[in-house]
Design a protein around this motif. Structure first.
Motif, mmCIF file in Angstrom:
data_model
loop_
_atom_site.group_PDB
_atom_site.id
_atom_site.type_symbol
_atom_site.label_atom_id
_atom_site.label_comp_id
_atom_site.label_asym_id
_atom_site.label_seq_id
_atom_site.Cartn_x
_atom_site.Cartn_y
_atom_site.Cartn_z
ATOM 1 N N UNK A 92 0.832 -1.212 0.000
ATOM 2 C CA UNK A 92 0.000 0.000 0.000
ATOM 3 C C UNK A 92 0.856 1.246 0.000
ATOM 4 N N UNK A 93 1.871 1.242 0.872
ATOM 5 C CA UNK A 93 2.768 2.402 0.941
ATOM 6 C C UNK A 93 3.418 2.620 -0.419
ATOM 7 N N UNK A 94 3.903 1.518 -1.031
ATOM 8 C CA UNK A 94 4.590 1.643 -2.318
ATOM 9 C C UNK A 94 3.646 2.161 -3.394
ATOM 10 N N UNK A 95 2.399 1.647 -3.399
ATOM 11 C CA UNK A 95 1.452 2.064 -4.431
ATOM 12 C C UNK A 95 1.096 3.539 -4.268
ATOM 13 N N UNK A 96 0.776 3.937 -3.032
ATOM 14 C CA UNK A 96 0.402 5.331 -2.795
ATOM 15 C C UNK A 96 1.562 6.253 -3.155
ATOM 16 N N UNK A 97 2.766 5.886 -2.677
ATOM 17 C CA UNK A 97 3.946 6.702 -2.987
ATOM 18 C C UNK A 97 4.167 6.763 -4.492
ATOM 19 N N UNK A 98 4.067 5.588 -5.151
ATOM 20 C CA UNK A 98 4.318 5.529 -6.586
ATOM 21 C C UNK A 98 3.350 6.386 -7.376
ATOM 22 N N UNK A 99 2.053 6.285 -7.035
ATOM 23 C CA UNK A 99 1.037 7.044 -7.783
ATOM 24 C C UNK A 99 1.301 8.540 -7.667
ATOM 25 N N UNK A 100 1.504 9.009 -6.430
ATOM 26 C CA UNK A 100 1.653 10.458 -6.275
ATOM 27 C C UNK A 100 2.998 10.948 -6.783
ATOM 28 N N UNK A 101 4.021 10.082 -6.684
ATOM 29 C CA UNK A 101 5.345 10.445 -7.191
ATOM 30 C C UNK A 101 5.327 10.606 -8.717
ATOM 31 N N UNK A 102 4.777 9.591 -9.404
ATOM 32 C CA UNK A 102 4.755 9.693 -10.868
ATOM 33 C C UNK A 102 3.838 10.816 -11.319
ATOM 34 N N UNK A 103 2.749 11.044 -10.554
ATOM 35 C CA UNK A 103 1.824 12.094 -10.961
ATOM 36 C C UNK A 103 2.461 13.466 -10.841
ATOM 37 N N UNK A 104 3.272 13.662 -9.784
ATOM 38 C CA UNK A 104 3.821 15.003 -9.582
ATOM 39 C C UNK A 104 5.112 15.207 -10.372
ATOM 40 N N UNK A 105 5.752 14.109 -10.778
ATOM 41 C CA UNK A 105 7.020 14.253 -11.498
ATOM 42 C C UNK A 105 6.818 14.833 -12.886
ATOM 43 N N UNK A 106 5.878 14.221 -13.610
ATOM 44 C CA UNK A 106 5.628 14.689 -14.971
ATOM 45 C C UNK A 106 4.305 15.427 -14.996
ATOM 46 N N UNK A 107 4.177 16.412 -14.113
ATOM 47 C CA UNK A 107 2.915 17.134 -14.023
ATOM 48 C C UNK A 107 2.759 18.057 -15.226
ATOM 49 N N UNK A 108 1.653 17.902 -15.924
ATOM 50 C CA UNK A 108 1.373 18.801 -17.032
ATOM 51 C C UNK A 108 0.096 19.560 -16.719
ATOM 52 N N UNK A 109 -0.130 20.631 -17.476
ATOM 53 C CA UNK A 109 -1.286 21.482 -17.204
ATOM 54 C C UNK A 109 -2.582 20.719 -17.459
ATOM 55 N N UNK A 110 -2.588 19.924 -18.536
ATOM 56 C CA UNK A 110 -3.753 19.093 -18.821
ATOM 57 C C UNK A 110 -3.442 17.686 -18.308
ATOM 58 N N UNK A 111 -4.069 17.276 -17.187
ATOM 59 C CA UNK A 111 -3.690 15.989 -16.580
ATOM 60 C C UNK A 111 -4.125 14.794 -17.423
#
Lengths: 257, 89
Positions: free
Chosen positions: A38-57
Motif C-alpha cells: 500500500x505504501x509503495x502504491x500510494x507513494x508511486x502514484x503520487x510520485x509519478x503524478x507530480x514528477x511529470x505534471x502537465x497542465x492538462x492531466x
C-alpha cells in the motif's frame, strides 16, 4: 447431506505465517506485506503524478488530482473549512493508505484487507487522537483546551458534573476507540462475509450429491454481488476514517461563537 | 424418564459451556444490531427527505448522512467484535 461443510476457524482466516524475522516482534507476514505494498502504491502514484505534471492531466495524474480534489472539497472544506487546507497532506496520506489497504480485499490472490487486523486501525486512531489533542492544546492552551473539550457552553450548573464526565469519557476514550473499531470491524466483517460465501460455493460445487451442484449458482452470485459491495465499503470506510479525523480536529481547534 | 435413563450420552460440562457461549454470542449480536438498524433507518430516511426537498443541498446532506451512519453503526460493530470474541476465543 452436506457433511463436508467445514467453516475454517477464524484464526486461519486472519492470522498468517511469518515469512521473515520469525518469532520476533518484527515478524513479516502477509498483512505487513500488504501494508508495504500500500505504501509503495500510494507513494508511486503520487510520485509519478507530480514528477511529470502537465497542465492538462492525463492518466495517473488524473487519478492523483481527483483524489486530492476529493480530500480537499469533500472532506476538509466540509469539516475544518478554509483554514484546514494545510492538513491536506496528512489527510490525503491517511485516506489513500486506508483505501489501498482495504481494496486488497477484492484483489484476486491477495484477498485480505490490511485493516482487518487491529494493527493499523489502532495505531491510526492513536495517531489521530494525539494530533487532535496536540492541536487543541496549541490553540487554546492546556487548561483552556480541557475546558473547551469537556464543558459545552450553556449547560445548567446542576448538570455540569454529569456532562463533564460524559464528555471526558467520550472525547478521550470512546472517540479513538470507536474510530479504530469501526474500520477494523467493518473490514473483518466484510472478509468473513466473503469467506462464508466462498466456502459455501466450493462445498456445494464439490458435493457428492448431484442435485446440489446447480444450487452453487446462488452463493456464487451472492459472492460476486458482495465483492462489489466490499469495494463500496472499502471506499466508504477510508472516507469515514478521514472525515472523522477532520471532524475531531475541527472540534478540538474551533472557537465558540 | 426412561428415555434419559436409556441414553448413554455423556454430557460434558465443557461442551455445554461452549454451546451456551455460542447462544449468548448470537443473541448478543442480534440485540446489538437492533438499535443501530433503527437508527440508520431514521438517519437515511430523513436524509432522503432533505435531499428531495432541497436537491441543491444534496452534497452537504450526503456527507452529514455518512457521518451520522458512522456514529450510529459503531454500536453494532462493537456488538460484532464482542460476538467474535465470545465465539472464537
Amino acid at each position: 447431506m452436506i457433511g463436508s461443510l467445514v467453516f475454517p476457524p477464524i484464526g486461519h482466516l486472519v492470522q498468517w505465517k511469518g515469512i521473515l524475522f520469525k518469532g520476533t516482534p518484527f515478524e513479516v507476514n502477509k498483512t505487513v506485506l500488504i501494508m508495504w505494498a500500500s505504501v509503495a502504491i500510494v507513494f508511486g502514484v503520487f510520485r509519478t503524478a507530480s514528477r511529470r505534471a502537465s497542465l492538462v492531466p492525463t492518466g495517473v495524474q488524473n487519478l492523483a488530482e481527483a483524489t486530492v480534489d476529493f480530500v480537499q472539497n469533500g472532506i476538509i472544506l466540509q469539516t475544518i473549512g478554509e483554514e484546514g487546507l494545510h492538513f491536506t497532506p496528512f489527510l490525503l496520506a491517511l485516506f489513500s493508505f486506508i483505501l489501498v489497504g482495504n481494496i486488497f480485499e477484492i484483489i484476486p490472490l491477495v484477498q485480505f484487507p490490511a485493516n482487518a487486523r487491529m494493527a493499523f486501525p489502532m495505531f491510526g486512531a492513536l495517531m489521530v487522537w494525539a494530533i487532535y489533542n496536540y492541536l487543541g492544546v496549541k490553540e487554546h492552551g492546556f487548561i483552556g483546551y480541557l475546558k473547551h473539550a469537556t464543558v459545552p457552553p450553556g449547560v445548567p450548573k446542576a448538570m455540569l458534573p454529569l456532562v463533564v464526565l460524559i464528555e471526558v469519557v467520550s472525547k478521550f476514550l470512546l472517540q479513538p476507540f470507536s474510530l479504530a473499531v469501526r474500520l477494523f470491524a467493518n473490514e473483518l466483517a466484510g472478509h468473513l462475509l466473503l469467506v462464508t460465501f466462498a466456502v459455501l460455493s466450493t462445498t456445494l460445487l464439490t458435493a457428492h450429491t448431484a442435485f446440489l451442484k446447480p444450487i452453487t449458482v446462488l452463493p456464487a452470485v451472492m459472492l460476486i454481488a458482495l465483492t462489489g459491495f466490499e469495494l463500496l465499503v472499502a471506499v466508504l470506510q477510508a472516507f469515514i476514517f478521514t472525515i472523522l479525523t477532520g471532524v475531531y480536529i475541527a472540534a478540538a481547534t474551533s472557537h465558540e461563537h | 424418564m426412561s428415555l434419559l435413563a436409556a441414553s448413554n450420552v455423556t454430557i460434558n460440562a465443557q461442551e455445554i459451556l461452549k454451546g451456551l457461549g455460542a447462544v449468548g454470542a448470537g443473541i448478543g449480536y442480534g440485540a446489538a444490531a437492533v438499535g443501530p438498524g433503527i437508527g440508520i433507518g431514521i438517519v437515511v430516511g430523513n436524509a432522503i427527505t432533505a435531499m428531495a426537498r432541497q436537491p441543491e443541498a444534496a452534497g452537504m446532506v450526503r456527507t452529514t448522512m455518512f457521518l451520522g451512519i458512522a456514529f450510529t453503526e459503531a454500536l453494532a460493530l462493537i456488538g460484532f467484535v464482542v460476538f467474535i470474541l465470545l465465539k472464537f476465543t
